[in-house]
Design a protein around this motif. Sequence first.
Motif, PDB file in Angstrom:
ATOM      1  N   GLN A  50       0.824  -1.194   0.000  1.00 11.28           N
ATOM      2  CA  GLN A  50       0.000   0.000   0.000  1.00 11.28           C
ATOM      3  C   GLN A  50       0.867   1.256   0.000  1.00 11.28           C
ATOM      4  O   GLN A  50       1.957   1.268   0.559  1.00 11.28           O
ATOM      5  CB  GLN A  50      -0.905  -0.002   1.233  1.00 11.28           C
ATOM      6  N   VAL A  51       0.354   2.285  -0.651  1.00 16.16           N
ATOM      7  CA  VAL A  51       0.995   3.592  -0.661  1.00 16.16           C
ATOM      8  C   VAL A  51       0.056   4.553   0.054  1.00 16.16           C
ATOM      9  O   VAL A  51      -1.138   4.592  -0.236  1.00 16.16           O
ATOM     10  CB  VAL A  51       1.261   4.069  -2.109  1.00 16.16           C
ATOM     11  N   ILE A  52       0.606   5.306   1.008  1.00 12.10           N
ATOM     12  CA  ILE A  52      -0.185   6.272   1.772  1.00 12.10           C
ATOM     13  C   ILE A  52       0.190   7.667   1.294  1.00 12.10           C
ATOM     14  O   ILE A  52       1.355   8.041   1.304  1.00 12.10           O
ATOM     15  CB  ILE A  52       0.093   6.159   3.288  1.00 12.10           C
ATOM     16  N   ILE A  53      -0.808   8.417   0.855  1.00 11.02           N
ATOM     17  CA  ILE A  53      -0.614   9.794   0.407  1.00 11.02           C
ATOM     18  C   ILE A  53      -1.090  10.704   1.532  1.00 11.02           C
ATOM     19  O   ILE A  53      -2.226  10.576   1.995  1.00 11.02           O
ATOM     20  CB  ILE A  53      -1.440  10.106  -0.867  1.00 11.02           C
ATOM     21  N   GLY A  54      -0.217  11.598   1.967  1.00  4.21           N
ATOM     22  CA  GLY A  54      -0.572  12.471   3.082  1.00  4.21           C
ATOM     23  C   GLY A  54      -0.672  11.670   4.364  1.00  4.21           C
ATOM     24  O   GLY A  54       0.181  10.843   4.657  1.00  4.21           O
ATOM     25  N   LYS A  55      -1.727  11.865   5.099  1.00  2.00           N
ATOM     26  CA  LYS A  55      -1.862  11.182   6.388  1.00  2.00           C
ATOM     27  C   LYS A  55      -2.773   9.958   6.358  1.00  2.00           C
ATOM     28  O   LYS A  55      -2.572   9.017   7.105  1.00  2.00           O
ATOM     29  CB  LYS A  55      -2.366  12.176   7.431  1.00  2.00           C
ATOM     30  N   LYS A  56      -3.809   9.967   5.506  1.00  2.00           N
ATOM     31  CA  LYS A  56      -4.794   8.896   5.592  1.00  2.00           C
ATOM     32  C   LYS A  56      -5.272   8.324   4.269  1.00  2.00           C
ATOM     33  O   LYS A  56      -6.134   7.465   4.264  1.00  2.00           O
ATOM     34  CB  LYS A  56      -6.015   9.377   6.376  1.00  2.00           C
ATOM     35  N   ARG A  57      -4.748   8.753   3.171  1.00  2.00           N
ATOM     36  CA  ARG A  57      -5.258   8.294   1.868  1.00  2.00           C
ATOM     37  C   ARG A  57      -4.422   7.115   1.392  1.00  2.00           C
ATOM     38  O   ARG A  57      -3.276   7.277   1.002  1.00  2.00           O
ATOM     39  CB  ARG A  57      -5.195   9.457   0.883  1.00  2.00           C
ATOM     40  N   GLY A  58      -4.992   5.904   1.427  1.00  2.00           N
ATOM     41  CA  GLY A  58      -4.248   4.708   1.067  1.00  2.00           C
ATOM     42  C   GLY A  58      -4.693   4.113  -0.258  1.00  2.00           C
ATOM     43  O   GLY A  58      -5.876   4.102  -0.586  1.00  2.00           O
ATOM     44  N   PHE A  59      -3.723   3.615  -1.021  1.00  2.00           N
ATOM     45  CA  PHE A  59      -3.990   2.946  -2.283  1.00  2.00           C
ATOM     46  C   PHE A  59      -3.222   1.635  -2.290  1.00  2.00           C
ATOM     47  O   PHE A  59      -2.025   1.614  -2.002  1.00  2.00           O
ATOM     48  CB  PHE A  59      -3.542   3.815  -3.466  1.00  2.00           C
ATOM     49  N   THR A  60      -3.903   0.545  -2.620  1.00  2.00           N
ATOM     50  CA  THR A  60      -3.288  -0.774  -2.606  1.00  2.00           C
ATOM     51  C   THR A  60      -2.988  -1.236  -4.028  1.00  2.00           C
ATOM     52  O   THR A  60      -3.802  -1.068  -4.929  1.00  2.00           O
ATOM     53  CB  THR A  60      -4.222  -1.790  -1.905  1.00  2.00           C
ATOM     54  N   TYR A  61      -1.814  -1.825  -4.198  1.00  2.00           N
ATOM     55  CA  TYR A  61      -1.351  -2.315  -5.496  1.00  2.00           C
ATOM     56  C   TYR A  61      -0.901  -3.766  -5.347  1.00  2.00           C
ATOM     57  O   TYR A  61      -0.791  -4.282  -4.231  1.00  2.00           O
ATOM     58  CB  TYR A  61      -0.185  -1.457  -6.004  1.00  2.00           C
ATOM     59  N   ASP A  62      -0.617  -4.399  -6.443  1.00  2.00           N
ATOM     60  CA  ASP A  62      -0.084  -5.758  -6.385  1.00  2.00           C
ATOM     61  C   ASP A  62       1.362  -5.760  -5.903  1.00  2.00           C
ATOM     62  O   ASP A  62       1.795  -6.678  -5.226  1.00  2.00           O
ATOM     63  CB  ASP A  62      -0.191  -6.423  -7.766  1.00  2.00           C
ATOM     64  N   TYR A  63       2.100  -4.719  -6.295  1.00  2.00           N
ATOM     65  CA  TYR A  63       3.493  -4.555  -5.873  1.00  2.00           C
ATOM     66  C   TYR A  63       3.728  -3.088  -5.549  1.00  2.00           C
ATOM     67  O   TYR A  63       3.264  -2.219  -6.279  1.00  2.00           O
ATOM     68  CB  TYR A  63       4.465  -4.942  -6.994  1.00  2.00           C
ATOM     69  N   THR A  64       4.469  -2.819  -4.484  1.00  2.00           N
ATOM     70  CA  THR A  64       4.859  -1.451  -4.171  1.00  2.00           C
ATOM     71  C   THR A  64       6.362  -1.411  -3.936  1.00  2.00           C
ATOM     72  O   THR A  64       6.930  -2.316  -3.325  1.00  2.00           O
ATOM     73  CB  THR A  64       4.134  -0.904  -2.927  1.00  2.00           C
ATOM     74  N   PHE A  65       6.996  -0.353  -4.427  1.00  2.00           N
ATOM     75  CA  PHE A  65       8.433  -0.180  -4.291  1.00  2.00           C
ATOM     76  C   PHE A  65       8.721   1.250  -3.880  1.00  2.00           C
ATOM     77  O   PHE A  65       8.019   2.168  -4.285  1.00  2.00           O
ATOM     78  CB  PHE A  65       9.141  -0.485  -5.622  1.00  2.00           C
ATOM     79  N   ASP A  66       9.773   1.435  -3.098  1.00  2.00           N
ATOM     80  CA  ASP A  66      10.148   2.793  -2.714  1.00  2.00           C
ATOM     81  C   ASP A  66      11.491   3.157  -3.331  1.00  2.00           C
ATOM     82  O   ASP A  66      12.037   2.404  -4.148  1.00  2.00           O
ATOM     83  CB  ASP A  66      10.157   2.962  -1.191  1.00  2.00           C
ATOM     84  N   GLU A  67      12.027   4.300  -2.917  1.00  2.00           N
ATOM     85  CA  GLU A  67      13.256   4.810  -3.530  1.00  2.00           C
ATOM     86  C   GLU A  67      14.479   3.944  -3.252  1.00  2.00           C
ATOM     87  O   GLU A  67      15.492   4.057  -3.931  1.00  2.00           O
ATOM     88  CB  GLU A  67      13.518   6.259  -3.090  1.00  2.00           C
ATOM     89  N   ARG A  68      14.393   3.053  -2.283  1.00  2.00           N
ATOM     90  CA  ARG A  68      15.537   2.183  -1.964  1.00  2.00           C
ATOM     91  C   ARG A  68      15.582   0.928  -2.834  1.00  2.00           C
ATOM     92  O   ARG A  68      16.600   0.249  -2.884  1.00  2.00           O
ATOM     93  CB  ARG A  68      15.492   1.787  -0.487  1.00  2.00           C
ATOM     94  N   ASP A  69      14.496   0.616  -3.509  1.00  2.00           N
ATOM     95  CA  ASP A  69      14.469  -0.580  -4.355  1.00  2.00           C
ATOM     96  C   ASP A  69      15.288  -0.353  -5.621  1.00  2.00           C
ATOM     97  O   ASP A  69      15.256   0.722  -6.207  1.00  2.00           O
ATOM     98  CB  ASP A  69      13.018  -0.943  -4.723  1.00  2.00           C
ATOM     99  N   THR A  70      16.001  -1.402  -6.032  1.00  2.00           N
ATOM    100  CA  THR A  70      16.839  -1.299  -7.221  1.00  2.00           C
ATOM    101  C   THR A  70      16.057  -1.704  -8.465  1.00  2.00           C
ATOM    102  O   THR A  70      15.053  -2.411  -8.386  1.00  2.00           O
ATOM    103  CB  THR A  70      18.057  -2.228  -7.100  1.00  2.00           C
TER     104      THR A  70
END
Length: 105
Positions: A50-70
């Motif tokens: 899940q990706v959280i935008i701001g404080k409470k807005r969540g969106f769920t995906y099959d895969y999530t990656f952040d800036e540390r993922d290669t």
Amino acid sequence: KKKRYKMGYQTQKTKKTSNVKVALRVRPMLKKEKLEECEECVEVEKSVSQVIIGKKRGFTYDYTFDERDTQEGIYEKVAQPLVERIFEGYNGTIFAYGQTGSGKT
């Protein structure tokens, strides 16, 4: 246990299967954003895809990656299984969408 926020559209987390999988990668902050002391407003909760935008807005995906993922790690999780299926005779498409210069390659 991580809190899951409610959303309008459910994905793989339901019992339904789908031929379409959606992956999201949050890019690192730009130098300009860091110099201007901008605050990060997107949080990635990998344990619940899940990706959280701001404080409470969540969106769920099959895969999530952040800036540390290669790139290699993302390829192994998302693209490699699809490529293997293509060699077995199945059709497959990977569609990358994002702002110009945001690292889709």
